[in-house]
Write a protein that holds these residues in place. Structure first.
Motif, mmCIF file in Angstrom:
data_model
loop_
_atom_site.group_PDB
_atom_site.id
_atom_site.type_symbol
_atom_site.label_atom_id
_atom_site.label_comp_id
_atom_site.label_asym_id
_atom_site.label_seq_id
_atom_site.Cartn_x
_atom_site.Cartn_y
_atom_site.Cartn_z
ATOM 1 N N ASP A 89 -0.347 -13.955 -28.851
ATOM 2 C CA ASP A 89 0.902 -14.373 -28.191
ATOM 3 C C ASP A 89 0.685 -14.572 -26.685
ATOM 4 O O ASP A 89 1.273 -15.468 -26.083
ATOM 5 C CB ASP A 89 1.980 -13.316 -28.440
ATOM 6 N N ASP A 93 1.731 -17.732 -24.597
ATOM 7 C CA ASP A 93 2.660 -17.609 -23.459
ATOM 8 C C ASP A 93 1.970 -17.759 -22.095
ATOM 9 O O ASP A 93 2.640 -17.665 -21.063
ATOM 10 C CB ASP A 93 3.325 -16.218 -23.469
ATOM 11 N N ARG A 98 0.025 -7.407 -19.310
ATOM 12 C CA ARG A 98 0.732 -6.683 -20.372
ATOM 13 C C ARG A 98 0.390 -5.212 -20.215
ATOM 14 O O ARG A 98 -0.758 -4.882 -19.948
ATOM 15 C CB ARG A 98 0.325 -7.208 -21.754
HETATM 16 MG MG MG Z 1 5.005 -13.159 -25.262
#
Ligand code: MG
Ligand code: FPP
Length: 327
Positions: A89, A93, A98
Motif C-alpha cells: 500500500d 500511496d 509509517r
Molecule cells: Mg495507505
C-alpha cells in the motif's frame, strides 16, 4: 492516546502470546536474502500496535483449544498478511513514513518493497497452509482476496466521488475483512461454539469499519508525530474518504467543483492547505466520527452473545480504543 502495551489493559491478558509472536516476527527474515532480512529488521524492530494478533489471542480464549501453538501460527500469519499489504500500500500511496519510520519503498525503492511484500505474503501463507482446519486456511485466502478487491476498487474505481455505500463497501473489503478473520478465524481454530464464532466475526467486521473511518479522520486532523505517518496523504493523493464525502456533500451545493478539487492528484501545497481548511471547517469530520461510533456500538453489542469473561472486557476496551486513538 498511544497504544503502548503498558498503558492499555487489554494487552495484559495475552502478554505471553504477544511476546512469543514478537520473537517469531523478528525471526521471519532468518536464512533469507540479506535485503529481505534487513527489511524485516526494519519492519519488526519496533512493534506496531499489534491489535490484530491481540484480537486473535483474545478471541481464541472463547474456545477450549486456545492455548495451542497453532493460534500463534494464525496470529503470525495474519500479522504478516497485514504487514505485506501495508508494504504494498505504501508503494501505491507513495508514502514515505509509517510508524514514525521511513517506509520500505523510501529506504530501498519500489522494486524492493514489491518483492519484500510478496515475500512476507508467502511466509504468511506458508504458516496458514499447515493449520489443521481447511476452513481457516480458506478464510486466510479469502481475506487476501478481499484486501486486493478493496485496494483495487480504491485505485481503479471510476474517478468520481464515491457514495457513502461505495466507500463502506471498499473499507469492509480492505480493512474490516482482516479484523473479522482475526476474531472469527481464531475462535474457529480454538473450537469455540458456532454462536460465539459468529458473534466474534460480527464484532471484528464492525470494529474494522470503525477503525478505518477513524484512520481516515486522523489522516485529516491528526498530528504527524502521533500518527507516525504524514497527515493529509489521502487528500494529497486525491483518495476520497468518508469525512471528505460528507464535507463535499455539505459544501459543494451540487456544483461538483469541490469534488473535482478533492479528487485531483498532484495538488500544490497551497491548494492542499486550502482544501484541508475547508474540510476541517465542515461537519464532515464530526459526522464521520459519529459513523465510526455507530459501528463501534454495533461491535460492542455483538459481544453480548459471548460469556462474561475478562477477555470480553478486553475486546470492549479495544473497541473503545479504536475510536478514541490518536494514531
Ligand atoms: Mg495507505
Ligand atoms: C491501508 O489503507 C491498506 C490496506 C488496509 C490494504 C492494502 C491491500 C493491498 C495493497 C492488497 C495486497 C495485499 C497483500 C497481502 C500483498 P490506507 O491507505 O487507507 O491506510 P494508511 O493510511 O495506513 O496507508
Amino acid at each position: 492516546m498511544r497504544a503502548t502495551r503498558a498503558s492499555h489493559p487489554f494487552y495484559a491478558l495475552v502478554e505471553a502470546e504477544l511476546e512469543e509472536l514478537q520473537r517469531r516476527l523478528q525471526g521471519v527474515g532468518r536464512g533469507a536474502h540479506p535485503t529481505f532480512a534487513a527489511a524485516v529488521a526494519h519492519l519488526f524492530g519496533s512493534p506496531g500496535k499489534l491489535l490484530r494478533p491481540t484480537l486473535v489471542f483474545l478471541s481464541a480464549r472463547f474456545g477450549p483449544g486456545s492455548s495451542q501453538r497453532m493460534i500463534v501460527d494464525l496470529a503470525e500469519s495474519l500479522e504478516l498478511v497485514h504487514t505485506a499489504s501495508l508494504v504494498h500500500d505504501d508503494i501505491v500511496d507513495r508514502a514515505e513514513v509509517r510508524r514514525n519510520l521511513p517506509t520500505v519503498n523510501a529506504v530501498w525503492d519500489d522494486d524492493v518493497a514489491l518483492i519484500v511484500g510478496d515475500y512476507l505474503f508467502a511466509k504468511a501463507y506458508a504458516l496458514a497452509a499447515v493449520l489443521p482446519k481447511p476452513e481457516v486456511i480458506a478464510m486466510v485466502a479469502q481475506t487476501v482476496f478481499a484486501l486486493c478487491d478493496g485496494e483495487l476498487a480504491e485505485v481503479s474505481g471510476d474517478r468520481g466521488m464515491p457514495t457513502e455505500e461505495q466507500y463502506l463497501s471498499r473499507i469492509e473489503l480492505k480493512t474490516a475483512s482482516l479484523y473479522a478473520a482475526c476474531c472469527q478465524g481464531a475462535a474457529l481454530l480454538a473450537d469455540a461454539d458456532p454462536e460465539h464464532v459468529a458473534a466474534l466475526g460480527a464484532f471484528g467486521t464492525h470494529l474494522g469499519l470503525a477503525f478505518q473511518i477513524t484512520d481516515d479522520v486522523l489522516d485529516l486532523v491528526g498530528e504527524e508525530n502521533d500518527l507516525g505517518k504524514e497527515v493529509g496523504r489521502d487528500l494529497a493523493e486525491g483518495m476520497p474518504t468518508l469525512p471528505m464525502i460528507y464535507a463535499v456533500a455539505e459544501l459543494d451545493g451540487g456544483r461538483h467543483r469541490l469534488a473535482q478539487r478533492v479528487m485531483a492528484p498532484d495538488k500544490t501545497p497551497a491548494e492542499l492547505a486550502e482544501l484541508l481548511r475547508a474540510i476541517r471547517g465542515s461537519r464532515g469530520i464530526e459526522r464521520a466520527r459519529e459513523r465510526a461510533l455507530a459501528f463501534h456500538d454495533i461491535a460492542v453489542r455483538a459481544l453480548e452473545a459471548l460469556p462474561d469473561r475478562p477477555e470480553r472486557v478486553a475486546l470492549r476496551e479495544i473497541a473503545d480504543f479504536v475510536v478514541s486513538r490518536e494514531r
